[in-house]
Design a protein around this motif. Structure first.
Motif, PDB file in Angstrom:
ATOM      1  N   GLU A 200       0.734  -1.151   0.031  1.00 30.59           N
ATOM      2  CA  GLU A 200      -0.060  -0.046   0.152  1.00 30.59           C
ATOM      3  C   GLU A 200       0.793   1.163   0.186  1.00 30.59           C
ATOM      4  O   GLU A 200       2.001   1.144   0.672  1.00 30.59           O
ATOM      5  CB  GLU A 200      -1.062  -0.031   1.183  1.00 30.59           C
ATOM      6  N   PHE A 201       0.484   2.308  -0.581  1.00 29.90           N
ATOM      7  CA  PHE A 201       0.881   3.825  -0.748  1.00 29.90           C
ATOM      8  C   PHE A 201       1.055   4.235   0.523  1.00 29.90           C
ATOM      9  O   PHE A 201      -0.152   4.315   1.148  1.00 29.90           O
ATOM     10  CB  PHE A 201       0.609   4.411  -1.845  1.00 29.90           C
ATOM     11  N   GLU A 202       2.126   5.048   1.025  1.00 28.24           N
ATOM     12  CA  GLU A 202       2.035   5.598   2.240  1.00 28.24           C
ATOM     13  C   GLU A 202       2.918   6.948   2.098  1.00 28.24           C
ATOM     14  O   GLU A 202       3.658   7.109   1.236  1.00 28.24           O
ATOM     15  CB  GLU A 202       2.534   4.852   3.577  1.00 28.24           C
ATOM     16  N   PRO A 203       2.598   8.231   2.611  1.00 30.97           N
ATOM     17  CA  PRO A 203       3.295   9.227   2.556  1.00 30.97           C
ATOM     18  C   PRO A 203       4.833   9.065   2.849  1.00 30.97           C
ATOM     19  O   PRO A 203       5.220   8.518   3.567  1.00 30.97           O
ATOM     20  CB  PRO A 203       2.771  10.123   3.571  1.00 30.97           C
ATOM     21  N   GLY A 204       5.524   9.429   1.767  1.00 33.01           N
ATOM     22  CA  GLY A 204       7.041   9.536   1.978  1.00 33.01           C
ATOM     23  C   GLY A 204       7.634   8.476   0.929  1.00 33.01           C
ATOM     24  O   GLY A 204       8.909   8.640   0.665  1.00 33.01           O
ATOM     25  N   MET A 205       6.631   7.662   0.365  1.00 31.83           N
ATOM     26  CA  MET A 205       7.291   6.879  -0.639  1.00 31.83           C
ATOM     27  C   MET A 205       7.446   7.604  -2.023  1.00 31.83           C
ATOM     28  O   MET A 205       6.570   8.495  -2.327  1.00 31.83           O
ATOM     29  CB  MET A 205       6.184   5.824  -0.986  1.00 31.83           C
ATOM     30  N   CYS A 206       8.325   7.185  -2.875  1.00 33.43           N
ATOM     31  CA  CYS A 206       8.747   8.045  -4.114  1.00 33.43           C
ATOM     32  C   CYS A 206       8.921   7.028  -5.054  1.00 33.43           C
ATOM     33  O   CYS A 206       9.769   6.055  -4.993  1.00 33.43           O
ATOM     34  CB  CYS A 206       9.866   8.939  -3.921  1.00 33.43           C
ATOM     35  N   PHE A 207       8.342   7.291  -6.360  1.00 32.12           N
ATOM     36  CA  PHE A 207       8.602   6.226  -7.461  1.00 32.12           C
ATOM     37  C   PHE A 207       8.948   7.253  -8.673  1.00 32.12           C
ATOM     38  O   PHE A 207       8.289   8.269  -8.952  1.00 32.12           O
ATOM     39  CB  PHE A 207       7.225   5.816  -7.596  1.00 32.12           C
ATOM     40  N   ALA A 208       9.319   6.592  -9.540  1.00 32.53           N
ATOM     41  CA  ALA A 208       9.655   7.174 -10.907  1.00 32.53           C
ATOM     42  C   ALA A 208       8.717   6.143 -11.958  1.00 32.53           C
ATOM     43  O   ALA A 208       8.660   5.230 -11.909  1.00 32.53           O
ATOM     44  CB  ALA A 208      11.098   7.083 -11.428  1.00 32.53           C
ATOM     45  N   ILE A 209       7.656   7.085 -12.534  1.00 30.57           N
ATOM     46  CA  ILE A 209       6.524   6.444 -13.382  1.00 30.57           C
ATOM     47  C   ILE A 209       7.044   6.916 -14.793  1.00 30.57           C
ATOM     48  O   ILE A 209       7.127   7.894 -15.364  1.00 30.57           O
ATOM     49  CB  ILE A 209       5.283   6.997 -13.168  1.00 30.57           C
ATOM     50  N   GLU A 210       7.345   5.765 -15.572  1.00 29.09           N
ATOM     51  CA  GLU A 210       7.719   5.637 -16.829  1.00 29.09           C
ATOM     52  C   GLU A 210       7.163   4.716 -17.912  1.00 29.09           C
ATOM     53  O   GLU A 210       7.890   3.993 -18.201  1.00 29.09           O
ATOM     54  CB  GLU A 210       9.277   5.835 -16.972  1.00 29.09           C
ATOM     55  N   PRO A 211       6.145   5.057 -18.490  1.00 28.38           N
ATOM     56  CA  PRO A 211       5.578   4.243 -19.508  1.00 28.38           C
ATOM     57  C   PRO A 211       6.298   4.485 -20.851  1.00 28.38           C
ATOM     58  O   PRO A 211       6.882   5.619 -21.219  1.00 28.38           O
ATOM     59  CB  PRO A 211       3.984   4.580 -19.812  1.00 28.38           C
ATOM     60  N   MET A 212       6.822   3.280 -21.497  1.00 29.04           N
ATOM     61  CA  MET A 212       7.265   3.403 -22.849  1.00 29.04           C
ATOM     62  C   MET A 212       6.175   2.723 -23.640  1.00 29.04           C
ATOM     63  O   MET A 212       5.688   1.601 -23.377  1.00 29.04           O
ATOM     64  CB  MET A 212       8.493   2.606 -22.984  1.00 29.04           C
TER      65      MET A 212
END
Length: 275
Positions: A200-212
């Motif tokens: 589950e997502f929680e505050p402070g998580m960081c992700f690079a979202i990158e569709p190709m």
């Protein structure tokens, strides 16, 4: 120090997110400059030089240069090159090309990572639509980054949007990732899949979202340079990416100059983003 919980995902404090935002803005401003610089006759190596100067002028370090032996500041992938293209001066950009520019920077020990695909002059309408679909799919994935949703919801939203737009290829081998004190961190983020699975997502998580997204097949191969990924059928590909933080107020797009407010407003409502 940052926290890592049982899910293995780095969780940042609000102060650390502000530092990531500073790194993200370096990348965002650099990509804005590169977008404005692209024109027929330039080479990918010309763009690489512009990017390195812009990043270093802001007191940051290009995170790609030297990473696992990568020789340049940006990845520059032209037409059928999906990702990880090495900038060279062997071929100038031509009217009708599309170029994906992936850029990363380190500032005060924190990483920003983002990518855009840019038309070179006037391009085939099918390429314009490919870029639109890819970028919009990214924003649909970003909109899933709300507290209580799950990791697989990103890929589910990305794929659902792409499939609704027509027949496109989604390379299965490549996706997004966690980001923070390193450029590539756990978890790997697929651009496809079923919803409701994973942490589950929680505050402070960081992700690079990158569709190709490919204009044709989803099948790819890596060239002899051991970096450049191309489509098997030679058709064009597009790539967009943002680094995003989960907050109590919704996704905060760290590499977007406005924090993602404009684009997320239409997906989540006017108060959907951190800024």
């Amino acid at each position: 120090m940052f926290k890592k919980k049982r899910h293995g995902i780095q969780v940042k404090t609000p102060e650390q997110l502000e530092k990531m935002r500073a790194a993200g803005l370096v990348v965002g401003r650099t990509l804005q400059l590169l977008r404005e610089s692209v024109q027929p006759g330039m080479t990918p190596l010309d763009l690489d030089a512009i990017a390195e100067k812009a990043i270093r002028d802001e007191g940051a370090i290009p995170s790609f240069k030297g990473y696992q032996g990568f020789p340049a500041t940006i990845c520059a992938s032209v037409n059928d090159e999906v990702v990880h293209g090495i900038p060279t001066d062997r071929r100038a950009l031509r009217e009708g090309d599309v170029i994906s520019i992936d850029c990363g920077a380190i500032l005060d020990g924190w990483h920003g990572d983002s990518a855009i695909t840019v038309p070179v002059g006037e391009v085939d309408p099918r390429l314009t639509e490919l870029m639109r679909v890819t970028e919009e799919a990214m924003w649909h994935g970003i909109a899933a980054l709300t507290v209580g949703r799950h990791l697989s919801d990103i890929g589910y939203e990305v794929e659902k949007y792409i499939r609704a737009q027509g027949r496109y290829g989604i390379p299965k081998e490549y996706g997004g990732h966690g980001i923070g004190t390193e450029m590539h961190m756990d978890p790997w983020v697929a651009n496809y899949g079923k919803p409701g699975k994973g942490p589950e997502f929680e505050p402070g998580m960081c992700f690079a979202i990158e569709p190709m997204v490919n204009l044709g097949t989803d099948r790819t191969k890596v060239l002899e340079d051991d970096w450049t990924v191309v489509t098997i059928d030679g058709k064009a590909s597009a790539h967009f990416e943002h680094s995003v933080a989960v907050t109590h107020n919704g996704p905060w797009v760290l590499t977007a100059l406005d924090g993602g407010k404009e684009r997320l407003a239409g997906l989540l409502g006017d108060d959907a983003s951190r800024e």
